[in-house]
Write a protein that holds these residues in place. Structure first.
Motif, PDB file in Angstrom:
ATOM      1  N   ILE A   1      71.697  90.734 -60.866  1.00 36.34           N
ATOM      2  CA  ILE A   1      70.681  89.860 -61.455  1.00 36.34           C
ATOM      3  C   ILE A   1      71.324  88.536 -61.845  1.00 36.34           C
ATOM      4  CG2 ILE A   1      69.120  89.597 -63.442  1.00 36.34           C
ATOM      5  CD1 ILE A   1      68.131  91.720 -61.585  1.00 36.34           C
ATOM      6  N   ASP A   2      70.799  87.442 -61.292  1.00 39.64           N
ATOM      7  CA  ASP A   2      71.288  86.130 -61.712  1.00 39.64           C
ATOM      8  C   ASP A   2      70.482  85.669 -62.926  1.00 39.64           C
ATOM      9  OD1 ASP A   2      68.865  84.961 -60.803  1.00 39.64           O
ATOM     10  OD2 ASP A   2      69.742  84.434 -58.874  1.00 39.64           O
ATOM     11  N   LYS A   3      70.805  84.499 -63.453  1.00 36.23           N
ATOM     12  CA  LYS A   3      70.148  84.035 -64.686  1.00 36.23           C
ATOM     13  C   LYS A   3      68.642  83.900 -64.537  1.00 36.23           C
ATOM     14  CE  LYS A   3      73.916  81.697 -67.026  1.00 36.23           C
ATOM     15  NZ  LYS A   3      74.458  80.444 -67.549  1.00 36.23           N
TER      16      LYS A   3
ATOM     17  N   SER B   1      62.999  81.603 -74.835  1.00 35.82           N
ATOM     18  CA  SER B   1      63.571  80.299 -74.506  1.00 35.82           C
ATOM     19  C   SER B   1      64.729  80.448 -73.517  1.00 35.82           C
ATOM     20  CB  SER B   1      64.067  79.603 -75.778  1.00 35.82           C
ATOM     21  OG  SER B   1      65.255  80.225 -76.249  1.00 35.82           O
ATOM     22  N   ASP B   2      65.029  79.349 -72.843  1.00 37.91           N
ATOM     23  CA  ASP B   2      66.177  79.329 -71.931  1.00 37.91           C
ATOM     24  C   ASP B   2      67.471  79.613 -72.691  1.00 37.91           C
ATOM     25  OD1 ASP B   2      64.618  78.784 -69.711  1.00 37.91           O
ATOM     26  OD2 ASP B   2      64.922  76.617 -69.829  1.00 37.91           O
ATOM     27  N   ASP B   3      67.591  79.056 -73.894  1.00 43.18           N
ATOM     28  CA  ASP B   3      68.804  79.263 -74.693  1.00 43.18           C
ATOM     29  C   ASP B   3      68.994  80.738 -75.045  1.00 43.18           C
ATOM     30  OD1 ASP B   3      69.398  76.574 -74.607  1.00 43.18           O
ATOM     31  OD2 ASP B   3      68.600  76.152 -76.607  1.00 43.18           O
ATOM     32  N   GLU B   4      67.905  81.405 -75.444  1.00 42.97           N
ATOM     33  CA  GLU B   4      67.987  82.829 -75.780  1.00 42.97           C
ATOM     34  C   GLU B   4      68.362  83.656 -74.556  1.00 42.97           C
ATOM     35  OE1 GLU B   4      64.724  83.427 -79.320  1.00 42.97           O
ATOM     36  OE2 GLU B   4      63.977  83.083 -77.289  1.00 42.97           O
ATOM     37  N   ALA B   5      67.736  83.358 -73.429  1.00 44.84           N
ATOM     38  CA  ALA B   5      68.019  84.091 -72.191  1.00 44.84           C
ATOM     39  C   ALA B   5      69.470  83.872 -71.763  1.00 44.84           C
ATOM     40  CB  ALA B   5      67.065  83.663 -71.084  1.00 44.84           C
ATOM     41  N   THR B   6      69.941  82.651 -71.852  1.00 43.00           N
ATOM     42  CA  THR B   6      71.323  82.338 -71.464  1.00 43.00           C
ATOM     43  C   THR B   6      72.315  83.033 -72.372  1.00 43.00           C
ATOM     44  OG1 THR B   6      70.701  80.205 -70.505  1.00 43.00           O
ATOM     45  CG2 THR B   6      73.001  80.463 -71.188  1.00 43.00           C
ATOM     46  N   GLU B   7      72.064  83.020 -73.676  1.00 44.74           N
ATOM     47  CA  GLU B   7      72.966  83.674 -74.624  1.00 44.74           C
ATOM     48  C   GLU B   7      73.061  85.176 -74.342  1.00 44.74           C
ATOM     49  OE1 GLU B   7      73.363  84.430 -79.417  1.00 44.74           O
ATOM     50  OE2 GLU B   7      72.128  82.760 -78.718  1.00 44.74           O
TER      51      GLU B   7
END
Length: 107
Positions: free
Chosen positions: A35-37, A52-58
């Protein structure tokens, strides 16, 4: 008894691998069983609603221990195993607390 416990652990591990692979395949657009980002964010959004993108990235970076840019079956398995162990520990403490409180009136 140990051989039985080991066999159960291996069987459970294989089952968990199969379940994780099934889940990954639902969101794995390129079919590499990783699974990629972007795929991870789509998976999270389907389970949790919009995040959010930030939450998903973290969260992605926390799970992607080898920093490969992908979450692999082994990495998801580690996370699920840790969550199961934490839940079992919580239940054990809860049961211990329940037993302690049930004994107090008897003393």
């Amino acid at each position: 008894k140990q051989w039985y416990q080991r066999r159960v652990a291996i069987t459970a591990g294989a089952f968990l691998d199969d379940e994780i692979k099934k889940e990954i395949k639902q969101y794995d657009n390129d079919g590499n069983l990783k699974i990629d980002k972007a795929e991870f964010k789509a998976m999270l959004n389907s389970y949790l609603g919009t995040i959010s993108d930030d939450e998903a990235t973290e969260l992605f970076e926390d799970i992607d221990r080898d920093s490969s840019g992908y979450i692999e079956v082994s990495e998801l398995k580690r996370v699920l195993r840790n969550q199961i162990l934490q839940e079992l520990e919580r239940l054990k403490k809860e049961k211990s607390t329940d037993c302690d409180s049930a004994l107090i009136p008897l003393l």
